[in-house]
Design an enzyme around this catalytic site. Structure first.
Site, PDB file in Angstrom:
ATOM      1  N   CYS A  59       0.880  -1.170   0.000  1.00  0.00           N
ATOM      2  CA  CYS A  59       0.000   0.000   0.000  1.00  0.00           C
ATOM      3  C   CYS A  59       0.921   1.224   0.000  1.00  0.00           C
ATOM      4  O   CYS A  59       2.064   1.117  -0.451  1.00  0.00           O
ATOM      5  CB  CYS A  59      -0.950  -0.025   1.200  1.00  0.00           C
ATOM      6  SG  CYS A  59      -0.132   0.017   2.810  1.00  0.00           S
ATOM      7  N   LEU A  60       0.488   2.346   0.507  1.00  0.00           N
ATOM      8  CA  LEU A  60       1.338   3.533   0.488  1.00  0.00           C
ATOM      9  C   LEU A  60       2.414   3.480   1.576  1.00  0.00           C
ATOM     10  O   LEU A  60       3.604   3.634   1.294  1.00  0.00           O
ATOM     11  CB  LEU A  60       0.499   4.804   0.655  1.00  0.00           C
ATOM     12  CG  LEU A  60       1.285   6.117   0.658  1.00  0.00           C
ATOM     13  CD1 LEU A  60       1.977   6.333  -0.680  1.00  0.00           C
ATOM     14  CD2 LEU A  60       0.366   7.275   0.983  1.00  0.00           C
TER      15      LEU A  60
END
Length: 91
Positions: free
Chosen positions: A60-61
């Site tokens: 994810c980020l």
């Protein structure tokens, strides 16, 4: 179910050995920026994809979303442990 956190260097090595990296963020977030060669399957869409027994690393980020979703991610690949990129895209 637990998660195994992998460093960016470990992930790079595993990708060269046939692992896939799946970004679990929304399509809009993925369009803005993503790891080159990654695929986008949001957490809400995982059930529609058969990832069981595949070599998959989730990202994810920042790594927070993958860690909080670890049980669901592990279930999607049929494993006791999900492989997660520690630090996500930021790493």
């Amino acid at each position: 179910m637990s998660a195994r956190l992998l460093s960016a260097a470990e992930v790079q090595h595993m990708l060269s050995q046939g692992y896939r990296i799946i970004d679990i963020r929304s399509a809009d977030e993925y369009r803005r920026e993503h790891i080159s060669g990654s695929e986008n399957i949001s957490v809400s869409e995982l059930a529609a994809h058969d990832l069981r027994d595949q070599k998959v690393i989730f990202s994810c980020l920042s790594g927070m979303r993958t860690q909080s979703s670890a049980p669901q991610l592990a279930a999607s690949v049929g494993a006791e442990q999900a492989l997660l990129l520690e630090g996500g895209l930021n790493a």
